[in-house]
Scaffold this active site. Structure first.
Site, PDB file in Angstrom:
ATOM      1  N   LYS A 102       0.835  -1.198   0.000  1.00  0.00           N
ATOM      2  CA  LYS A 102       0.000   0.000   0.000  1.00  0.00           C
ATOM      3  C   LYS A 102       0.872   1.251   0.000  1.00  0.00           C
ATOM      4  CE  LYS A 102      -3.777  -0.613   2.397  1.00  0.00           C
ATOM      5  NZ  LYS A 102      -4.444  -0.864   3.686  1.00  0.00           N
ATOM      6  N   ARG A 158      -3.515   3.117   8.401  1.00  0.00           N
ATOM      7  CA  ARG A 158      -3.825   1.920   7.613  1.00  0.00           C
ATOM      8  C   ARG A 158      -2.683   0.913   7.617  1.00  0.00           C
ATOM      9  NH1 ARG A 158      -4.790   4.340   1.781  1.00  0.00           N
ATOM     10  NH2 ARG A 158      -6.077   2.474   1.523  1.00  0.00           N
ATOM     11  N   GLY A 176      -8.084  -7.215   3.746  1.00  0.00           N
ATOM     12  CA  GLY A 176      -9.020  -7.254   4.851  1.00  0.00           C
ATOM     13  C   GLY A 176      -8.528  -8.008   6.083  1.00  0.00           C
ATOM     14  N   MET A 225      -5.867  -7.296   8.066  1.00  0.00           N
ATOM     15  CA  MET A 225      -5.391  -6.455   9.164  1.00  0.00           C
ATOM     16  C   MET A 225      -6.281  -5.224   9.272  1.00  0.00           C
ATOM     17  SD  MET A 225      -1.398  -7.080   8.607  1.00  0.00           S
ATOM     18  CE  MET A 225      -1.625  -6.635   6.911  1.00  0.00           C
ATOM     19  N   ARG A 253      -3.172  -1.639  -6.482  1.00  0.00           N
ATOM     20  CA  ARG A 253      -2.391  -2.864  -6.361  1.00  0.00           C
ATOM     21  C   ARG A 253      -2.697  -3.755  -7.550  1.00  0.00           C
ATOM     22  NH1 ARG A 253      -5.700  -4.975  -1.125  1.00  0.00           N
ATOM     23  NH2 ARG A 253      -7.728  -4.644  -2.015  1.00  0.00           N
ATOM     24  N   HIS A 311     -15.653  -8.663   0.416  1.00  0.00           N
ATOM     25  CA  HIS A 311     -14.682  -9.596   0.998  1.00  0.00           C
ATOM     26  C   HIS A 311     -14.799 -11.003   0.403  1.00  0.00           C
ATOM     27  CE1 HIS A 311     -13.448 -12.523   4.129  1.00  0.00           C
ATOM     28  NE2 HIS A 311     -12.390 -11.737   4.166  1.00  0.00           N
ATOM     29  N   ARG A 362      -0.016 -47.666 -15.715  1.00  0.00           N
ATOM     30  CA  ARG A 362      -0.006 -48.683 -14.654  1.00  0.00           C
ATOM     31  C   ARG A 362      -0.892 -49.844 -15.081  1.00  0.00           C
ATOM     32  NH1 ARG A 362      -0.822 -43.610 -10.969  1.00  0.00           N
ATOM     33  NH2 ARG A 362      -2.122 -43.334 -12.804  1.00  0.00           N
ATOM     34  N   ARG A 419       4.470 -49.797 -17.554  1.00  0.00           N
ATOM     35  CA  ARG A 419       5.139 -50.406 -16.401  1.00  0.00           C
ATOM     36  C   ARG A 419       4.598 -51.812 -16.184  1.00  0.00           C
ATOM     37  NH1 ARG A 419       4.243 -47.822 -10.603  1.00  0.00           N
ATOM     38  NH2 ARG A 419       2.183 -48.708 -10.902  1.00  0.00           N
ATOM     39  N   GLU A 436      13.012 -45.951  -7.948  1.00  0.00           N
ATOM     40  CA  GLU A 436      12.165 -45.599  -6.813  1.00  0.00           C
ATOM     41  C   GLU A 436      12.703 -46.148  -5.502  1.00  0.00           C
ATOM     42  OE1 GLU A 436       8.278 -47.205  -7.741  1.00  0.00           O
ATOM     43  OE2 GLU A 436       9.185 -48.739  -8.991  1.00  0.00           O
ATOM     44  N   SER A 453      13.037 -43.687 -15.239  1.00  0.00           N
ATOM     45  CA  SER A 453      11.925 -42.813 -14.891  1.00  0.00           C
ATOM     46  C   SER A 453      11.856 -42.801 -13.374  1.00  0.00           C
ATOM     47  CB  SER A 453      10.627 -43.344 -15.491  1.00  0.00           C
ATOM     48  OG  SER A 453       9.563 -42.542 -15.046  1.00  0.00           O
ATOM     49  N   GLY A 458      10.322 -42.672 -10.110  1.00  0.00           N
ATOM     50  CA  GLY A 458       9.001 -42.830  -9.494  1.00  0.00           C
ATOM     51  C   GLY A 458       9.053 -42.109  -8.161  1.00  0.00           C
ATOM     52  N   THR A 459       8.774 -40.803  -8.198  1.00  0.00           N
ATOM     53  CA  THR A 459       9.086 -39.987  -7.013  1.00  0.00           C
ATOM     54  C   THR A 459       8.121 -40.210  -5.851  1.00  0.00           C
ATOM     55  OG1 THR A 459       7.961 -38.179  -8.135  1.00  0.00           O
ATOM     56  CG2 THR A 459      10.359 -38.173  -8.189  1.00  0.00           C
ATOM     57  N   ASN A 460       6.972 -40.846  -6.103  1.00  0.00           N
ATOM     58  CA  ASN A 460       6.119 -41.160  -4.942  1.00  0.00           C
ATOM     59  C   ASN A 460       6.806 -42.197  -4.063  1.00  0.00           C
ATOM     60  OD1 ASN A 460       4.289 -39.502  -6.151  1.00  0.00           O
ATOM     61  ND2 ASN A 460       2.934 -41.135  -6.848  1.00  0.00           N
ATOM     62  N   ASP A 461       7.194 -43.320  -4.683  1.00  0.00           N
ATOM     63  CA  ASP A 461       7.869 -44.353  -3.904  1.00  0.00           C
ATOM     64  C   ASP A 461       9.266 -43.899  -3.485  1.00  0.00           C
ATOM     65  OD1 ASP A 461       6.244 -46.487  -3.300  1.00  0.00           O
ATOM     66  OD2 ASP A 461       6.384 -47.337  -5.311  1.00  0.00           O
ATOM     67  N   CYS A 516       7.864 -39.533 -13.067  1.00  0.00           N
ATOM     68  CA  CYS A 516       6.467 -39.889 -13.272  1.00  0.00           C
ATOM     69  C   CYS A 516       5.664 -39.910 -11.973  1.00  0.00           C
ATOM     70  CB  CYS A 516       6.352 -41.242 -13.974  1.00  0.00           C
ATOM     71  SG  CYS A 516       7.032 -42.595 -13.013  1.00  0.00           S
ATOM     72  N   TYR A 544      11.933 -35.253 -19.564  1.00  0.00           N
ATOM     73  CA  TYR A 544      10.491 -35.005 -19.500  1.00  0.00           C
ATOM     74  C   TYR A 544       9.966 -35.149 -18.081  1.00  0.00           C
ATOM     75  CZ  TYR A 544       9.794 -40.076 -19.177  1.00  0.00           C
ATOM     76  OH  TYR A 544       9.813 -41.375 -18.764  1.00  0.00           O
TER      77      TYR A 544
HETATM   78  P1  ADP Z   1      -8.100  -2.429   3.617  1.00  0.00           P
HETATM   79  O1  ADP Z   1      -6.749  -3.028   3.531  1.00  0.00           O
HETATM   80  O2  ADP Z   1      -9.045  -3.164   4.489  1.00  0.00           O
HETATM   81  O3  ADP Z   1      -8.646  -2.052   2.282  1.00  0.00           O
HETATM   82  P2  ADP Z   1      -7.467   0.330   3.870  1.00  0.00           P
HETATM   83  O4  ADP Z   1      -6.321   0.779   4.688  1.00  0.00           O
HETATM   84  O5  ADP Z   1      -7.206   0.307   2.419  1.00  0.00           O
HETATM   85  O6  ADP Z   1      -7.901  -1.080   4.414  1.00  0.00           O
HETATM   86  O7  ADP Z   1      -8.657   1.292   4.214  1.00  0.00           O
HETATM   87  C1  ADP Z   1      -9.996   0.940   4.439  1.00  0.00           C
HETATM   88  C2  ADP Z   1     -10.903   1.830   3.610  1.00  0.00           C
HETATM   89  O8  ADP Z   1     -10.770   3.199   3.999  1.00  0.00           O
HETATM   90  C3  ADP Z   1     -10.573   1.781   2.139  1.00  0.00           C
HETATM   91  O9  ADP Z   1     -11.751   1.767   1.398  1.00  0.00           O
HETATM   92  C4  ADP Z   1      -9.833   3.060   1.898  1.00  0.00           C
HETATM   93  O10 ADP Z   1      -9.972   3.516   0.584  1.00  0.00           O
HETATM   94  C5  ADP Z   1     -10.463   4.012   2.897  1.00  0.00           C
HETATM   95  N1  ADP Z   1      -9.518   5.032   3.302  1.00  0.00           N
HETATM   96  C6  ADP Z   1      -8.279   4.823   3.776  1.00  0.00           C
HETATM   97  N2  ADP Z   1      -7.642   5.970   4.022  1.00  0.00           N
HETATM   98  C7  ADP Z   1      -8.496   6.963   3.704  1.00  0.00           C
HETATM   99  C8  ADP Z   1      -8.405   8.384   3.706  1.00  0.00           C
HETATM  100  N3  ADP Z   1      -7.295   9.009   4.102  1.00  0.00           N
HETATM  101  N4  ADP Z   1      -9.480   9.081   3.300  1.00  0.00           N
HETATM  102  C9  ADP Z   1     -10.598   8.434   2.903  1.00  0.00           C
HETATM  103  N5  ADP Z   1     -10.742   7.106   2.867  1.00  0.00           N
HETATM  104  C10 ADP Z   1      -9.698   6.361   3.250  1.00  0.00           C
HETATM  105 MG    MG Z   2      -7.606  -1.157   0.932  1.00  0.00          MG
HETATM  106 MG    MG Z   3       6.216 -47.374  -7.292  1.00  0.00          MG
END
Ligand code: ADP
Ligand code: MG
Ligand code: MG
Length: 887
Positions: A29, A98, A107, A109, A343, A459, A565, A621, A748, A767, A769-772, A834, A854
C-alpha cells in the site's frame, strides 16, 4: 555518530520519499501510494512507517527512541501541506491509519479512519463543512473503529447499537440517521468502551495516533492474519507497514462517495473498467458488504460523469505504468477524485490468461512476459466445470458472478460448520449474508461461497477469487437466516444441508445438483500455450492407464505417456477373476492357464493406448503392486472365487492368508513378482508387442517403452529385461515386423539411484518414481503419514509435504546424482519423472534445472506442467518480469 535508521517516508503533493521498488520497506500500500504521488496523481498527503519496525515492536513492546521524533516531524509537515492542524477546533487535521504488508492480505489487518476527532475538533469539522450530519457520521465511525481495533472489542457491540438506532428511526441505512442520533451514538460507543475496558477514550489526537499505530502493528498477529499467511505461504516475519494519511471524505453528500475499480474484468479478463461504488459513504462501507454498492458504470452519465472520466484516465495511466491490471480504491469528495490505493488485481485463471495475451497484443508486455504472468496452477481453473448449458435447472436466485466455475454442495450457514463438515469429507457451500475475515476458514473449506449482499469487490468475492473458488455475491432475493440456518428465496426455504449449485460464471443459484460440463478453452489459452511450448525444453507426458485417459491427455497437450499402470487394467469386469485365478494357482501350469485368459484383454488395452498416442512414446510399467491387493477379502468374495476355480473354501482361505505380508510396500511386489514368476512378465511383454505390431500393421507409428518397476539391484533388471527382449524377438518374428522399443527402469529405491551407473549399462531409460522414492528415501509410508506429516509441515519441521512438493535437498539429490551416474554410463540415456510431482510447478522447475528430458503427470495437470516448464526455461534465460508490482 552512527547514522540513524530511517523509519518514516513521506508522500503527497506530487512527490514521495519512496517508490514502488520499496515494497519490502513500505508495504504494498505504501509503495503504491509513493509511486502514485511521484506520478502526480491525486493522492492525499501522508507518510508511511516502515514494516521493518513491526516485528521489532511486537517483540520488544516499545518503539526506538528517535522514532517518536521522526513521526512528530512528519506530522508537522503533514499539517503544513494540508493546511490543517491536529486538535484544531477550526480546521482539524484528520487522518487514516492503515495497515499494509509487502504481500497483499486483503481485509486481514486493520485500518482506522477519521482519527483526530474529539468533542472539540468535531466542531471544527462542522464549521468547515457546514454539515453536522457528515461530521458526526465521521465521529461515530472513528470511535467505532477505534473501539474495535485499538480496544479490541470487535464489531459486535457497536453494530448492535447502530441496528437499534436504525430501527428506532425506521431507516435502512446509517446515512439516513440524523446528526443528533450520530452524535449520541459516538457518546454511547465511548460509554461501551469505558464499561468494557475500564479505560476512557483518548481525546488527544496524538495519543489516539500512537494507540492506532501500535494496534495496526498488533493486527499482524491476529488469528485470521496468521491463518491467511499459512494458507498463502506468506512468511510470518515480514510485518506490516503503517500508513498515516490525511482524510478525504466520501460521506459529504451525494456528490461524494467511495469505490473500488478494476482496470479490467478480473473474472473474464475482458478489457473494461469495472467495479463498485457507493455514494455518500466512506471506504469500508464498500468492502464490508454492509451496503450493496452500485456498479461503476452508473457513474458514467449524470452528475458523476466527470469523476468517472477522471477515474478512467487515471486507471489507464496506472495500468500502463505498472503494466498490469490494477485494483484501485478511490474516494470523491464534492466531485473531486482521490486515489487511495492501487495494487495488482487478483484474477481468475481464465482472466489471467486473457489479460496476459491481450497485453502482449497491446505491446505492454512481451510474449515471454505473458508466459511468466500466469501462475501455472491457476490453469486448473480453466478446466473447472460449468453448468451444462443444455440441461434444465431450477434457478432460485441470481447474484453477481464473482468467481467462475460451478460447484455443488450442501448449504451451510456458518464457517465453523463448513469446516467441520468438509473435514468429514462433505462438500459444502458457505451461505452468508456477507462474509468477513472471520469466515476465512469456512471459505477455505467450502466448494463455493454465496452471499446475499456485497458487490464484486466485497470480501467474499476477493477472497474466493484469490483462491480460484466459485463465488456468487449480492444475490439480493435471498434472505439468509443465520440463526435458524436456512435461507428464504421467493417464498421458498432452503434449509441447512440441502443441496444447491452455485454458478460463479453466470451468477445463478440453482436448486439441487445441476449437471456440470467442462468449458471449451479459447483462443487466448491456445496462444499462450503455443508461446510456452516454444520456450520450454522439458517434454511433458501424462500418466494414463486407459485409452480414454490417453485421449484426454493428448487434448491437454501431452507428448506421450510417461506411466501406464497395467495393474489398473486388472480390476475391470470379470478380469479380476482371471487375475485371482493366476495368483492362487499353485504351479506354473495353472498360472499360465490363467495368464492366457488375461493376454487378449491386456493386448486390447495396449492397442487402444498406442492408437490414442499416435506415434508418441508410451511407457508401460510391468505389474507392480503386491499380489494380495487383487485377492478377495470378504467371505462372499472368497466363496464365489472358490466356486469358479473349483477349490474348497478352506483351501482358498489358507492360500489368501499365506499371501498376506507384514510390510507389503517393501514386500513381494514390483520386479520381484516377475523375477519369481517370469511367466507374468512374459505375458505382459507379449501383449505389449503384439498390440504394437497390430497397430503398426494399421499404418500407425508406435514407440514402446517397457518399464521394470522397483529395481534395487542391476541383476534384477538384467533378468527381467532379458525376458522382455526375448519375447519381443519372438513376437516380431511371428508377426513379420519389428517395432522400435526401449527397456528401462523406474528408479524408486535409493539403491537404484546409488547404482545408477550400473543400471544404465543395461537400461535404456530411467523414470524416477518420485512417490515411492520419497517414501523409501524418507523411510515413511505415505498411507500412514497422515498422523504426523501435517504436524511436521505446520510446525516448520519440513517446509512442504514432500509428497506434494519434491524434496529437493534429499530426494532431489538422489535424482541429480542418478542422472549424472546414468548419463556417464550411457550418454543417450532418456530420463524423466512420473510421480505426482511431475505436475507441481516448483518440482517442474527442479526437473528443468536437473536437465531431465520429461516430466509425466496426471492428464489435468499437463497444461500446468507445460507452463511451469516454460517459466523455468525463461527464468534460466534471465527474462525478468517488468511488472512494477505493488501487490
Ligand atoms: P483495507 O486493507 O481493508 O482495504 P485500507 O487501509 O485500504 O484497508 O482502508 C480501508 C478503507 O478506507 C478503504 O476503502 C480506503 O480507501 C479508505 N480510506 C483509507 N484511508 C483513507 C483516507 N485518508 N481518506 C478516505 N478514505 C480512506
Ligand atoms: Mg484497501
Ligand atoms: Mg512405485
Amino acid at each position: 555518530m552512527p547514522s540513524l535508521e530511517r523509519w518514516v517516508y513521506a508522500f503527497g503533493n506530487g512527490r514521495a520519499d519512496g517508490s514502488a521498488a520499496m515494497r519490502d520497506v513500505l508495504g504494498g500500500k505504501g509503495a503504491g501510494l509513493a509511486e502514485m504521488a511521484n506520478l502526480g496523481l491525486p493522492v492525499p498527503p501522508g507518510f508511511t512507517i516502515t514494516a521493518k519496525l513491526c516485528i521489532r515492536y511486537l517483540e520488544s513492546g516499545t518503539f526506538p527512541d528517535h522514532f517518536r521524533e521522526e513521526v512528530d516531524r512528519h506530522l508537522k509537515q503533514l499539517e503544513r501541506t494540508s493546511g490543517t492542524r491536529f486538535g484544531s477546533s477550526a480546521r482539524p487535521l484528520l487522518v487514516s491509519v492503515r495497515s499494509g504488508a509487502a504481500v497483499s492480505m486483503p481485509g486481514m489487518m486493520e485500518s482506522i479512519l477519521n482519527l483526530g476527532l474529539n468533542d472539540d475538533t468535531v466542531g471544527g469539522l462542522i464549521a468547515s463543512s457546514g454539515d453536522a450530519r457528515f461530521a458526526y457520521d465521521s465521529y461515530r465511525r472513528f470511535v467505532q473503529m477505534y473501539g474495535d481495533v485499538v480496544f479490541e472489542l470487535g464489531k459486535g457491540p457497536f453494530e448492535t447499537l447502530l441496528e437499534k438506532a436504525r430501527r428506532r428511526r425506521r431507516v435502512q441505512r446509517d446515512i439516513e440517521l440524523p446528526a443528533d442520533d450520530l452524535a449520541a451514538l459516538a457518546r454511547e460507543f465511548k460509554a461501551i468502551i469505558r464499561a468494557r475496558t475500564g479505560k476512557g477514550f483518548p481525546d488527544q489526537p496524538e495519543e489516539q495516533l500512537w494507540g492506532a499505530i501500535a494496534a495496526v502493528f498488533r493486527s499482524w498477529r491476529t488469528r485470521r492474519a496468521i491463518e491467511y499467511r499459512r494458507v498463502h505461504n506468506i512468511p510470518d516475519d515480514m510485518g506490516t507497514a503503517v500508513n498515516v494519511m490525511a482524510m478525504v471524505y466520501g460521506n459529504r453528500g451525494d456528490d461524494s462517495g467511495t469505490g473500488v475499480a478494476f482496470t479490467r474484468d478480473c473474472s473474464t479478463g475482458e478489457n473494461i473498467l469495472n467495479g463498485d461504488f457507493l455514494p455518500n459513504a466512506q471506504g469500508e462501507d464498500v468492502v464490508s458488504g454492509t451496503r450493496t454498492p452500485l456498479p461503476l458504470s452508473r457513474m458514467r452519465r449524470g452528475a458523476l460523469g466527470k469523476v468517472y472520466r477522471d477515474l478512467e484516465r487515471i486507471a489507464t495511466k496506472l495500468e500502463r505504468h505498472f503494466k498490469d491490471v490494477q485494483d484501485i480504491e478511490f474516494t470523491f469528495e464534492r466531485g473531486k477524485l482521490y486515489i487511495l490505493q492501487t495494487r495488482r488485481a487478483q484474477r481468475t485463471g481464465v482472466a489471467a490468461v486473457r489479460i496476459a495475451v491481450d497485453m502482449e497484443g497491446e505491446a505492454l508486455i512481451s510474449s515471454d512476459e505473458a508466459v511468466q504472468r500466469v501462475p501455472p496452477q491457476d490453469l486448473d481453473q480453466i478446466f473447472h466445470p460449468m453448468v451444462d448449458p443444455g440441461s434444465p435447472v431450477t434457478v432460485l436466485a441470481r447474484g453477481l458472478p464473482a468467481s467462475p466455475g460451478a460447484a455443488i454442495g450442501e448449504a451451510v450457514f456458518d464457517a465453523d460448520e463448513a469446516k467441520a463438515l468438509a473435514d468429514k469429507g462433505r462438500k459444502v457451500i458457505l451461505v452468508r449474508p456477507e462474509t468477513s475475515p472471520d469466515d476465512f476458514h469456512g471459505i477455505v473449506a467450502a466448494q463455493a461461497v454465496l452471499t446475499a449482499r456485497g458487490g464484486i469487490t466485497s470480501h467474499a468475492a476477493i477472497v474466493a477469487r484469490g483462491m480460484g473458488k466459485t463465488c456468487v455475491v449480492g444475490a439480493k432475493d435471498i434472505e439468509v437466516d443465520v440463526v435458524r440456518r436456512r435461507f428464504r428465496v421467493n417464498g421458498r426455504f432452503v434449509r441447512r444441508r440441502e443441496t444447491i449449485t452455485v454458478d460463479g460464471t453466470t451468477g445463478r443459484v440453482i436448486l439441487g445438483a445441476a449437471k456440470l460440463a467442462l468449458p471449451k478453452v479459447g483462443t487466448h489459452y491456445a496462444k499462450l500455450m503455443a508461446w510456452a511450448d516454444a520456450r520450454r525444453r522439458l517434454r511433458v507426458r501424462a500418466n494414463a492407464d486407459t485409452p480414454e485417459d490417453a485421449k484426454r491427455s493428448r487434448e491437454f497437450g501431452a507428448e506421450g505417456i510417461g506411466l501406464c499402470r497395467t495393474e489398473h487394467m486388472f480390476f475391470e469386469g470379470n478380469r479380476i477373476t482371471a487375475m485371482r485365478e493366476m495368483i492362487v494357482a499353485t504351479d506354473e501350469i495353472g498360472r499360465r492357464r490363467a495368464l492366457a485368459k488375461l493376454l487378449p484383454m491386456q493386448r486390447r488395452d495396449f492397442e487402444g493406448l498406442f492408437e490414442a498416442m499416435t506415434g508418441h512414446p508410451v511407457t508401460i510399467r510391468l505389474l507392480d503392486p503386491p499380489l494380495h491387493e487383487f485377492l478377495p477379502h470378504t467371505q462372499a468374495d472368497v466363496a464365489k472365487l472358490a466356486r469358479t476355480i473349483h477349490l474348497p473354501v478352506s483351501r482358498l482361505k489358507r492360500l489368501v492368508n499365506s499371501l498376506v505380508e507384514a510390510n507389503p510396500m517393501l514386500g513381494h511386489r514390483g520386479c520381484r513378482l516377475g523375477i519369481t514368476y517370469p511367466e507374468i512378465t512374459e505375458m505382459q511383454a507379449r501383449a505389449i508387442f503384439e498390440a504394437a505390431c497390430r497397430v503398426v500393421a494399421r499404418g500407425r507409428r508406435v514407440v514402446v517403452e517397457v518399464m521394470i518397476p522397483l529395481v534395487s539391484h542391476v541383476e534384477e533388471f538384467r533378468r527381467q529385461a532379458q525376458v522382455v527382449r526375448r519375447v519381443a524377438q519372438e513376437v516380431f518374428h511371428a508377426e513379420g515386423r519389428a517395432v522400435p522399443y526401449r527397456v528401462g527402469t523406474m528408479i524408486e529405491l535409493p539403491r537404484a539411484a546409488l547404482t545408477a551407473d550400473e543400471l544404465a549399462k543395461e537400461a535404456e531409460f530411467f523414470s524416477f518414481g518420485t512417490n515411492d522414492l520419497t517414501q523409501t528415501t524418507f523411510g515413511l509410508s505415505r498411507d500412514d503419514a497422515g498422523r504426523f506429516l501435517p504436524f511436521y509441515v505446520e510446525h516448520g519441521i519440513l517446509p512442504d509435504d514432500p509428497f506434494q512438493v519434491l524434496d529437493r535437498d534429499g530426494v532431489g539429490k538422489l535424482i541429480t546424482m542418478a542422472v549424472r551416474l546414468g548419463r556417464g554410463a550411457r550418454s543417450e540415456l532418456k530420463v524423466g519423472i512420473c510421480g505426482e510431482h511431475g505436475g507441481e510447478p516448483r518440482s517442474v522447475h527442479f526437473c528443468h534445472r536437473s536437465d531431465l528430458d520429461y516430466v509425466s503427470c496426471s492428464p489435468f495437470r499437463v497444461p500446468i506442467a507445460r507452463l511451469a516448464a516454460a517459466q523455468a526455461a525463461l527464468e534460466e534465460a534471465g527474462v525478468i518480469n517488468r511488472t512494477r508490482a505493488t501487490v
